[in-house]
Design a protein around this motif. Structure first.
Motif, mmCIF file in Angstrom:
data_model
loop_
_atom_site.group_PDB
_atom_site.id
_atom_site.type_symbol
_atom_site.label_atom_id
_atom_site.label_comp_id
_atom_site.label_asym_id
_atom_site.label_seq_id
_atom_site.Cartn_x
_atom_site.Cartn_y
_atom_site.Cartn_z
ATOM 1 N N GLU A 5 -13.090 16.629 40.477
ATOM 2 C CA GLU A 5 -12.319 17.805 40.902
ATOM 3 C C GLU A 5 -13.172 19.083 40.975
ATOM 4 N N LYS A 6 -14.445 18.984 40.609
ATOM 5 C CA LYS A 6 -15.315 20.159 40.702
ATOM 6 C C LYS A 6 -15.733 20.390 42.156
ATOM 7 N N GLU A 7 -15.587 21.632 42.613
ATOM 8 C CA GLU A 7 -15.901 21.936 44.014
ATOM 9 C C GLU A 7 -17.252 22.621 44.169
ATOM 10 N N ARG A 84 -26.416 31.916 57.018
ATOM 11 C CA ARG A 84 -25.689 32.720 58.013
ATOM 12 C C ARG A 84 -24.353 32.112 58.428
ATOM 13 N N ASP A 85 -24.204 30.774 58.319
ATOM 14 C CA ASP A 85 -22.932 30.155 58.721
ATOM 15 C C ASP A 85 -22.036 29.837 57.526
ATOM 16 N N SER A 86 -22.282 30.485 56.415
ATOM 17 C CA SER A 86 -21.580 30.092 55.196
ATOM 18 C C SER A 86 -20.128 30.561 55.156
ATOM 19 N N GLY A 87 -19.772 31.501 56.026
ATOM 20 C CA GLY A 87 -18.420 32.045 55.968
ATOM 21 C C GLY A 87 -18.354 33.326 55.149
ATOM 22 N N ILE A 88 -19.386 33.579 54.353
ATOM 23 C CA ILE A 88 -19.418 34.837 53.609
ATOM 24 C C ILE A 88 -19.728 35.966 54.584
ATOM 25 N N GLU A 89 -18.971 37.040 54.433
ATOM 26 C CA GLU A 89 -19.144 38.155 55.349
ATOM 27 C C GLU A 89 -20.555 38.734 55.253
ATOM 28 N N MET A 198 -28.889 45.091 34.707
ATOM 29 C CA MET A 198 -27.827 46.062 34.440
ATOM 30 C C MET A 198 -26.829 45.436 33.481
ATOM 31 N N ARG A 199 -26.221 46.263 32.677
ATOM 32 C CA ARG A 199 -25.212 45.796 31.723
ATOM 33 C C ARG A 199 -24.096 45.042 32.457
ATOM 34 N N GLY A 200 -23.828 43.840 32.004
ATOM 35 C CA GLY A 200 -22.740 43.062 32.623
ATOM 36 C C GLY A 200 -23.126 42.369 33.917
ATOM 37 N N VAL A 201 -24.358 42.608 34.395
ATOM 38 C CA VAL A 201 -24.817 41.920 35.612
ATOM 39 C C VAL A 201 -25.735 40.792 35.161
ATOM 40 N N ASN A 202 -25.189 39.593 35.160
ATOM 41 C CA ASN A 202 -25.905 38.447 34.604
ATOM 42 C C ASN A 202 -25.441 37.210 35.373
ATOM 43 N N LYS A 203 -25.745 36.045 34.848
ATOM 44 C CA LYS A 203 -25.369 34.834 35.577
ATOM 45 C C LYS A 203 -23.839 34.724 35.726
ATOM 46 N N ALA A 204 -23.102 35.190 34.703
ATOM 47 C CA ALA A 204 -21.638 35.134 34.792
ATOM 48 C C ALA A 204 -21.125 36.056 35.898
ATOM 49 N N TYR A 205 -21.762 37.201 36.041
ATOM 50 C CA TYR A 205 -21.408 38.138 37.113
ATOM 51 C C TYR A 205 -21.556 37.443 38.467
ATOM 52 N N GLY A 206 -22.688 36.760 38.636
ATOM 53 C CA GLY A 206 -22.930 36.017 39.874
ATOM 54 C C GLY A 206 -21.886 34.941 40.102
ATOM 55 N N VAL A 207 -21.525 34.254 39.040
ATOM 56 C CA VAL A 207 -20.528 33.182 39.141
ATOM 57 C C VAL A 207 -19.163 33.762 39.558
ATOM 58 N N ASN A 208 -18.796 34.896 38.970
ATOM 59 C CA ASN A 208 -17.520 35.517 39.339
ATOM 60 C C ASN A 208 -17.510 36.013 40.783
ATOM 61 N N LYS A 209 -18.664 36.536 41.235
ATOM 62 C CA LYS A 209 -18.786 36.953 42.639
ATOM 63 C C LYS A 209 -18.590 35.746 43.553
ATOM 64 N N LEU A 210 -19.238 34.649 43.196
ATOM 65 C CA LEU A 210 -19.103 33.424 43.993
ATOM 66 C C LEU A 210 -17.648 32.961 44.034
ATOM 67 N N SER A 211 -16.985 33.054 42.889
ATOM 68 C CA SER A 211 -15.593 32.644 42.804
ATOM 69 C C SER A 211 -14.734 33.448 43.796
ATOM 70 N N ASP A 212 -14.984 34.763 43.860
ATOM 71 C CA ASP A 212 -14.263 35.624 44.813
ATOM 72 C C ASP A 212 -14.565 35.235 46.255
ATOM 73 N N LEU A 214 -15.896 32.495 47.593
ATOM 74 C CA LEU A 214 -15.618 31.126 48.045
ATOM 75 C C LEU A 214 -14.174 30.716 47.762
ATOM 76 N N LYS A 215 -13.430 31.591 47.073
ATOM 77 C CA LYS A 215 -12.046 31.277 46.673
ATOM 78 C C LYS A 215 -12.004 29.961 45.893
ATOM 79 N N ILE A 216 -12.998 29.810 45.041
ATOM 80 C CA ILE A 216 -13.035 28.636 44.165
ATOM 81 C C ILE A 216 -12.813 29.114 42.735
ATOM 82 N N PRO A 217 -11.737 28.655 42.074
ATOM 83 C CA PRO A 217 -11.491 29.131 40.704
ATOM 84 C C PRO A 217 -12.547 28.593 39.729
#
Ligand SMILES: [Mg+2]
Length: 261
Positions: A5-7, A84-89, A198-212, A214-217
């Protein structure tokens, strides 16, 4: 954990997909390509984008059709690159190869200078002797990240691995440096390195950005890394609630990818 179930499968690079700063080997490249045929894949590392190109992309003969499933987050998630074709703006700089930068959380030049000064002070206070030989840059200003590498960026792998096998030196450096620059994130990176972002900008920050993007929870993601321990640069991903697997090196990562396939 149900792998099926992992996307989105997210990997650390050094110590997980490849040895520190070493190229991706053929077996791993084959497995990553097979995985790209079924899942979205992201790689988050402390290295720069040009390091990703050298170490990872140039050894990954994936078709452009598959590259749209690949997302690259260099410098510890402080930047995101998508095909470039990833769908990300596309809202930022295009690269000639077809990768575009979606965001970059840069540290101001003044703060970067202060961080470099604090790293030098930390080394002295920690009481470590300067290595007899230094290979390449020891403190690298990567704009969105400052990276300290005890023996230099280009040190041979065997020397790097022997320098701090139990991580105690880096943990000491992290703890002293954190007090000096409390407004920044400080974490252990590769086998000899400490990264500042930067404070709070770390691997988790990147993961949360990706989640937004790609609309993947978060619960549909799996992260595989070799530093999922407190003060390790993979730890924030676990704290963000992503299912994580800690590996001791690339052979273990291969076994996990085989299970995912
Ligand atoms: Mg690693």
């Amino acid at each position: 954990m149900n792998y099926q179930e992992k996307e989105l499968i997210i990997f650390d690079l050094d110590g997980t997909l490849a040895d520190s700063k070493a190229p991706l080997d053929n077996d791993m490249a084959d497995l990553v390509i097979k995985l790209l045929e079924r899942k979205k894949v992201a790689v988050i590392s402390g290295g720069t984008f040009s390091q990703f190109e050298k170490q990872f992309l140039s050894n990954l003969p994936a078709s452009t059709d598959l590259l749209k499933n690949l997302f690259l987050l260099p410098t510890t998630g402080t930047r995101l690159y998508a095909w470039r074709d990833s769908g990300i703006e596309k809202n930022s700089a295009e690269l000639s190869a077809g990768w575009h930068q979606d965001y970059s959380e840069n540290i101001s030049p003044e703060d970067r200078n202060n961080i470099i000064k604090s790293i030098n002070e930390t080394w002295e206070e920690a009481g470590y002797r300067l290595p007899e030989q230094i290979f390449g840059e020891r403190i690298e200003d990567r704009e969105s990240q400052v990276t300290f590498s005890a023996l230099g960026q280009e040190a041979p792998l065997d020397l790097k691995k022997a320098w701090d096998p139990d991580k105690s030196k880096r943990q000491r450096i992290v703890s002293i440096l954190k007090d000096k620059i409390p407004h920044f994130d400080v974490s252990m990176g590769g086998s000899t390195s400490v990264d500042v972002t930067m404070r709070g900008v770390n691997k988790a920050y990147g993961v949360n950005k990706l989640s937004d993007f790609l609309k993947i929870p978060i619960d549909k993601m799996l992260f595989i890394g070799d530093e999922i321990i407190p003060s390790g640069n993979d730890y924030s991903v676990k704290e963000a609630g992503v299912d994580c697997i800690n590996v001791s090196g690339k052979r273990e990562t291969e076994e996990i990818i085989k299970e995912l396939l």
